[in-house]
Write a protein that holds these residues in place. Structure first.
Motif, PDB file in Angstrom:
ATOM      1  N   LYS A 130      -2.471   0.710   8.565  1.00 15.86           N
ATOM      2  CA  LYS A 130      -3.419   1.629   9.200  1.00 15.86           C
ATOM      3  C   LYS A 130      -4.519   2.043   8.210  1.00 15.86           C
ATOM      4  CE  LYS A 130      -4.004   5.995  11.579  1.00 15.86           C
ATOM      5  NZ  LYS A 130      -3.466   7.293  11.959  1.00 15.86           N
ATOM      6  N   MET A 131      -4.114   2.383   6.982  1.00 13.48           N
ATOM      7  CA  MET A 131      -5.074   2.824   5.965  1.00 13.48           C
ATOM      8  C   MET A 131      -6.097   1.720   5.666  1.00 13.48           C
ATOM      9  SD  MET A 131      -4.327   4.314   2.134  1.00 13.48           S
ATOM     10  CE  MET A 131      -3.711   5.932   2.516  1.00 13.48           C
ATOM     11  N   ARG A 132      -5.605   0.475   5.572  1.00 15.03           N
ATOM     12  CA  ARG A 132      -6.503  -0.642   5.246  1.00 15.03           C
ATOM     13  C   ARG A 132      -7.542  -0.877   6.342  1.00 15.03           C
ATOM     14  NH1 ARG A 132      -1.727  -4.568   2.955  1.00 15.03           N
ATOM     15  NH2 ARG A 132      -1.956  -4.026   0.758  1.00 15.03           N
ATOM     16  N   PHE A 133      -7.088  -0.841   7.592  1.00 16.81           N
ATOM     17  CA  PHE A 133      -8.026  -1.073   8.684  1.00 16.81           C
ATOM     18  C   PHE A 133      -8.989   0.098   8.850  1.00 16.81           C
ATOM     19  CE2 PHE A 133      -5.342  -4.631   9.587  1.00 16.81           C
ATOM     20  CZ  PHE A 133      -6.153  -5.535  10.270  1.00 16.81           C
ATOM     21  N   ASN A 134      -8.605   1.278   8.372  1.00 16.28           N
ATOM     22  CA  ASN A 134      -9.538   2.408   8.334  1.00 16.28           C
ATOM     23  C   ASN A 134     -10.561   2.231   7.211  1.00 16.28           C
ATOM     24  OD1 ASN A 134      -8.334   3.687  10.471  1.00 16.28           O
ATOM     25  ND2 ASN A 134      -7.141   5.121   9.241  1.00 16.28           N
ATOM     26  N   ASP A 135     -10.105   1.679   6.079  1.00 11.30           N
ATOM     27  CA  ASP A 135     -10.968   1.537   4.891  1.00 11.30           C
ATOM     28  C   ASP A 135     -11.968   0.383   5.014  1.00 11.30           C
ATOM     29  OD1 ASP A 135      -9.619   3.628   3.741  1.00 11.30           O
ATOM     30  OD2 ASP A 135      -8.429   2.405   2.357  1.00 11.30           O
ATOM     31  N   PHE A 136     -11.562  -0.697   5.686  1.00 11.27           N
ATOM     32  CA  PHE A 136     -12.378  -1.920   5.747  1.00 11.27           C
ATOM     33  C   PHE A 136     -12.457  -2.442   7.186  1.00 11.27           C
ATOM     34  CE2 PHE A 136     -10.532  -1.802   1.499  1.00 11.27           C
ATOM     35  CZ  PHE A 136     -11.608  -2.099   0.670  1.00 11.27           C
ATOM     36  N   SER A 137     -13.585  -3.081   7.502  1.00 14.75           N
ATOM     37  CA  SER A 137     -13.713  -3.738   8.813  1.00 14.75           C
ATOM     38  C   SER A 137     -13.114  -5.145   8.701  1.00 14.75           C
ATOM     39  CB  SER A 137     -15.182  -3.821   9.221  1.00 14.75           C
ATOM     40  OG  SER A 137     -15.737  -2.537   9.286  1.00 14.75           O
ATOM     41  N   ILE A 138     -11.793  -5.205   8.672  1.00 20.63           N
ATOM     42  CA  ILE A 138     -11.094  -6.460   8.413  1.00 20.63           C
ATOM     43  C   ILE A 138     -11.092  -7.340   9.668  1.00 20.63           C
ATOM     44  CG2 ILE A 138      -8.885  -7.491   7.734  1.00 20.63           C
ATOM     45  CD1 ILE A 138      -8.201  -4.776   6.407  1.00 20.63           C
ATOM     46  N   ASP A 139     -11.467  -8.610   9.480  1.00 17.65           N
ATOM     47  CA  ASP A 139     -11.363  -9.581  10.578  1.00 17.65           C
ATOM     48  C   ASP A 139     -10.028 -10.315  10.538  1.00 17.65           C
ATOM     49  OD1 ASP A 139     -14.089  -9.435  11.809  1.00 17.65           O
ATOM     50  OD2 ASP A 139     -14.684  -9.935   9.767  1.00 17.65           O
ATOM     51  N   LYS A 140      -9.479 -10.443   9.319  1.00 15.58           N
ATOM     52  CA  LYS A 140      -8.203 -11.159   9.173  1.00 15.58           C
ATOM     53  C   LYS A 140      -7.435 -10.526   8.029  1.00 15.58           C
ATOM     54  CE  LYS A 140      -5.773 -15.096   9.977  1.00 15.58           C
ATOM     55  NZ  LYS A 140      -5.274 -15.486  11.290  1.00 15.58           N
ATOM     56  N   MET A 141      -6.147 -10.246   8.263  1.00 20.09           N
ATOM     57  CA  MET A 141      -5.287  -9.672   7.216  1.00 20.09           C
ATOM     58  C   MET A 141      -4.200 -10.685   6.900  1.00 20.09           C
ATOM     59  SD  MET A 141      -4.548  -6.982   5.321  1.00 20.09           S
ATOM     60  CE  MET A 141      -3.403  -7.434   4.017  1.00 20.09           C
ATOM     61  N   VAL A 142      -4.164 -11.124   5.642  1.00 22.03           N
ATOM     62  CA  VAL A 142      -3.197 -12.139   5.213  1.00 22.03           C
ATOM     63  C   VAL A 142      -2.245 -11.525   4.187  1.00 22.03           C
ATOM     64  CG1 VAL A 142      -2.897 -14.401   4.118  1.00 22.03           C
ATOM     65  CG2 VAL A 142      -4.894 -13.987   5.572  1.00 22.03           C
ATOM     66  N   TYR A 143      -0.944 -11.604   4.469  1.00 18.65           N
ATOM     67  CA  TYR A 143       0.080 -11.132   3.535  1.00 18.65           C
ATOM     68  C   TYR A 143       0.691 -12.338   2.826  1.00 18.65           C
ATOM     69  CZ  TYR A 143       0.149  -6.695   6.177  1.00 18.65           C
ATOM     70  OH  TYR A 143      -0.173  -5.512   6.792  1.00 18.65           O
ATOM     71  N   VAL A 144       0.535 -12.417   1.507  1.00 16.88           N
ATOM     72  CA  VAL A 144       1.168 -13.491   0.733  1.00 16.88           C
ATOM     73  C   VAL A 144       2.510 -12.952   0.240  1.00 16.88           C
ATOM     74  CG1 VAL A 144       0.939 -15.030  -1.263  1.00 16.88           C
ATOM     75  CG2 VAL A 144      -1.087 -14.388   0.051  1.00 16.88           C
ATOM     76  N   VAL A 145       3.554 -13.276   0.973  1.00 14.16           N
ATOM     77  CA  VAL A 145       4.891 -12.732   0.694  1.00 14.16           C
ATOM     78  C   VAL A 145       5.918 -13.828   0.951  1.00 14.16           C
ATOM     79  CG1 VAL A 145       6.580 -10.931   1.262  1.00 14.16           C
ATOM     80  CG2 VAL A 145       4.131 -10.424   1.434  1.00 14.16           C
ATOM     81  N   GLY A 146       6.963 -13.871   0.125  1.00 11.12           N
ATOM     82  CA  GLY A 146       7.983 -14.919   0.199  1.00 11.12           C
ATOM     83  C   GLY A 146       8.655 -15.041   1.562  1.00 11.12           C
ATOM     84  N   ASN A 147       9.237 -16.226   1.798  1.00 12.77           N
ATOM     85  CA  ASN A 147       9.793 -16.508   3.125  1.00 12.77           C
ATOM     86  C   ASN A 147      11.054 -15.704   3.461  1.00 12.77           C
ATOM     87  OD1 ASN A 147      11.674 -17.848   1.527  1.00 12.77           O
ATOM     88  ND2 ASN A 147      10.952 -19.899   2.078  1.00 12.77           N
ATOM     89  N   GLU A 148      11.617 -15.005   2.480  1.00 15.18           N
ATOM     90  CA  GLU A 148      12.775 -14.157   2.804  1.00 15.18           C
ATOM     91  C   GLU A 148      12.337 -12.922   3.608  1.00 15.18           C
ATOM     92  OE1 GLU A 148      11.361 -12.232  -1.033  1.00 15.18           O
ATOM     93  OE2 GLU A 148      11.306 -14.194  -0.074  1.00 15.18           O
ATOM     94  N   GLN A 149      11.015 -12.712   3.696  1.00 17.99           N
ATOM     95  CA  GLN A 149      10.483 -11.571   4.452  1.00 17.99           C
ATOM     96  C   GLN A 149       9.895 -11.991   5.807  1.00 17.99           C
ATOM     97  OE1 GLN A 149      10.674  -8.328   3.665  1.00 17.99           O
ATOM     98  NE2 GLN A 149      11.787  -8.788   1.797  1.00 17.99           N
ATOM     99  N   ASN A 150      10.207 -13.200   6.276  1.00 17.08           N
ATOM    100  CA  ASN A 150       9.660 -13.670   7.560  1.00 17.08           C
ATOM    101  C   ASN A 150       9.952 -12.677   8.689  1.00 17.08           C
ATOM    102  OD1 ASN A 150       8.739 -15.926   6.287  1.00 17.08           O
ATOM    103  ND2 ASN A 150      10.176 -17.350   7.194  1.00 17.08           N
ATOM    104  N   TYR A 151      11.210 -12.239   8.758  1.00 17.44           N
ATOM    105  CA  TYR A 151      11.620 -11.338   9.840  1.00 17.44           C
ATOM    106  C   TYR A 151      10.873 -10.004   9.742  1.00 17.44           C
ATOM    107  CZ  TYR A 151      14.622  -8.621  12.967  1.00 17.44           C
ATOM    108  OH  TYR A 151      15.074  -7.836  13.986  1.00 17.44           O
ATOM    109  N   HIS A 152      10.736  -9.516   8.513  1.00 11.07           N
ATOM    110  CA  HIS A 152      10.054  -8.236   8.270  1.00 11.07           C
ATOM    111  C   HIS A 152       8.663  -8.237   8.896  1.00 11.07           C
ATOM    112  CE1 HIS A 152       8.917  -4.619   5.853  1.00 11.07           C
ATOM    113  NE2 HIS A 152       7.733  -5.216   5.817  1.00 11.07           N
TER     114      HIS A 152
END
Length: 596
Positions: free
Chosen positions: A340-362
């Motif tokens: 929420k904070m990020r989308f308030n701070d920036f007009s983001i068109d795409k948000m990409v999370y670079v996180v390991g595959n053990e967090q797929n479910y998360h």
């Protein structure tokens, strides 16, 4: 526009003109001609037979005749069964050379005010331990993906979320209180992140001992784990911290500052950076507010013990806890607040999370929760899921102190680079200072390239010795080829040879053409890497380019060429290859030594 795209479009026109049929780009198969066959570009004609009502050979003949008459760059053609092989003019390849040599942004697109803003999150460390080998893959992938997305004409914000609160940091804090005797980074000579990590391991050691002791007294494993004095004390610290207890907050600030100072050194060594850093301690309350709003609106539900949950069974997921019974937050709560904070701070068109595959479910859960909370962008969050990295010695466990520390790994890599380079006599001509700087570049180039050349979605084994080999698909091999090119260009300058980008030749050899073909593929490689978020595409492109150059270099004289026009052409060609190698490797965060 690449030669493949030009031929593809011209073929669509040819089919329409010759046979009155409309075909799309997917039906026009254009590929590089096989090495054993004459030609540069091959078109597969079988998809057009139903329009031509002719044999494959005759259809290819029709198309070849049309293209050679209507496309300036097509010099001639040959037909082998259902394959049309086109010979592309020398003038076209010389134009590729001129563009790659003179255009500093060859292969890259420039962002403008209409460009999409992509936020890429990577690193995301916990403040209870130093960065380790797993973090290295994350940081290198995140940085490289950011550079590649930028090279594709997007605006990029590189961001980091620091997990600076929670039970993990309270464990380190409690252990330091109990057994630290006032130890500081200054008094111990340890980097701050290493010092705090030491007490995280210390906590785990005592905690396990307490569990064993309670189990001997007849408690079950689960009972012992919750009743051990250390974990009770750590949970008490977490409650005090959330209640803003002054002494607890002061200790938390002090220990986190030690860690941040340590992280900064590691980030600088790795050559990665961030445009904006968020801290969980700032975002978790926003997440908590969102969860309570969801509870009030009936999106979430509360159990008898006062814990708050989301029911995602309708989405094929599970029940997910969002607030514990004591009111404290979980990771998911923080991620809701951060988003929420990020989308308030920036007009983001795409948000990409670079996180390991053990967090797929998360991340499946996070996207669904944000959607349920009414955020239209929730389902569009993209989790770039990558595989784990291991050493030949096996998996790492930070609680047990068996992780491969990032700082130690880099130091060890520099040592291996020094030993191998000295043994091979690669840097004998450099001063000690120049040699040390080059050892550092080789070591980090080897580390980054070895990790990034692998398909990021796969698990991988990192072998330090193998990565520093000066032959084969390694960073040092690419760096050495680049340094070889710079050496040739320096020698030309020493002889007062002026390199002229204007070419005065009409014929080029097969090896020279192969090299120009490889250069021409760079823009497509950058685009493909951006479309797939895959640095591996760039790494392997660079490897194929340097292999092609080394074959050319083996077969052709450059400075020893008696014909001045040919020598000038080869100097421009070598320089253009060097420029493309440097651009490609820079997208991987790899520095290129001028001498090796």
């Amino acid at each position: 526009m690449s030669i493949e795209t030009i031929i593809q479009k011209a073929t669509i026109e040819a089919v329409k003109t010759l046979y009155g049929a409309e075909v799309n780009e997917n039906q026009v198969q254009v590929q590089n001609t096989r090495k054993e066959v004459e030609g540069d570009i091959t078109i597969v004609v079988f998809p057009f037979l139903r329009f031509s009502k002719k044999s494959p050979e005759q259809t290819a003949e029709d198309l070849g005749t049309y293209l050679s008459k209507n496309v300036d760059m097509v010099d001639s053609f040959s037909v082998i069964k259902g394959f049309l092989n086109l010979e592309i003019s020398t003038s076209y390849w010389l134009n590729v050379l001129n563009t790659s040599y003179t255009n500093d942004r060859f292969g890259f697109k420039q962002a403008d005010e209409d460009s999409k803003l992509v936020m890429i999150e990577y690193s995301s460390p916990n403040t209870n331990k130093p960065l380790h080998l797993g973090h290295i893959r994350n940081n290198l992938l995140g940085y490289s993906i950011s550079e590649i997305v930028k090279a594709n004409g997007n605006k990029v914000v590189k961001t980091n979320i620091v997990n600076d609160r929670g039970i993990h940091i309270c464990k380190s804090m409690y252990a330091w209180q109990q057994w630290g005797n006032g130890e500081t980074p200054e008094s111990s000579g340890l980097k701050g992140d290493h010092l705090v990590g030491k007490y995280y391991v210390e906590f785990d050691k005592h905690y396990k001992s307490e569990i064993a002791e309670l189990s001997e007294k007849g408690l079950s494993k689960e009972e012992a784990e919750t009743q051990a004095p250390s974990i009770i004390a750590a949970r008490d610290l977490l409650r005090k911290w959330e209640a803003k207890d002054e002494q607890t907050v002061e200790l938390w600030k002090t220990m986190n500052e030690w860690v941040y100072a340590g992280f900064d050194v590691t980030y600088k060594t790795l050559g990665v950076d961030f445009d904006k850093i968020y801290y969980e301690s700032d975002t978790y309350l926003i997440g908590k507010e969102e969860v309570l709003r969801g509870l009030k609106e009936g999106v979430f539900y509360q159990k008898d013990d006062n814990s708050v949950w989301a029911d995602l069974s309708g989405e094929g997921l599970d029940q997910k806890i969002l607030l514990r019974s004591d009111g404290t937050s979980v990771y998911m709560t923080q991620d809701i607040g951060t988003a929420k904070m990020r989308f308030n701070d920036f007009s983001i068109d795409k948000m990409v999370y670079v996180v390991g595959n053990e967090q797929n479910y998360h991340f499946q859960v996070l996207a669904n929760l944000l959607d349920k909370l009414g955020y239209s962008w929730g389902k569009d969050l993209y989790h770039f899921s990558y595989g784990m990295v291991e050493l030949p010695s096996g998996k790492m466990k930070s609680r047990e102190g068996t992780v491969v520390d990032a700082d130690d790994l880099v130091e060890g890599m520099v040592k291996v680079a020094r030993e191998m380079s000295t043994e091979l006599g690669k840097l004998d001509s450099l001063t000690d200072k120049e040699a040390e700087e080059t050892f550092r570049m080789i070591a980090l180039g080897a580390l980054k390239y070895f990790i990034l050349k692998v398909d990021p979605r796969k698990n991988m084994m990192f072998n330090p010795e193998e990565s520093i080999d000066f032959n084969g698909n390694t960073g040092p091999f690419v760096q050495y080829t680049y340094a070889r090119i710079q050496s040739v260009l320096r020698k030309a300058a020493d002889k007062n040879i002026v390199v002229d980008p204007e070419q005065n030749i009409t014929d080029i050899s097969a090896k020279e053409k192969d090299l120009l073909k490889r250069i021409s593929l760079f823009p497509a490689a950058v685009k493909e890497a951006g479309d797939n978020y895959s640095p591996a595409i760039i790494a392997n492109y660079c490897y194929e380019l340097v292999k092609e150059f080394n074959q050319f270099y083996h077969d052709h004289h450059i400075l020893g060429e008696p014909n001045a026009d040919v020598m000038n052409f080869r100097l421009v060609l070598a320089s253009a290859v060097g420029k493309v190698i440097q651009k490609g490797m820079n997208l991987l965060g790899v520095e290129m030594p001028e001498r090796m």
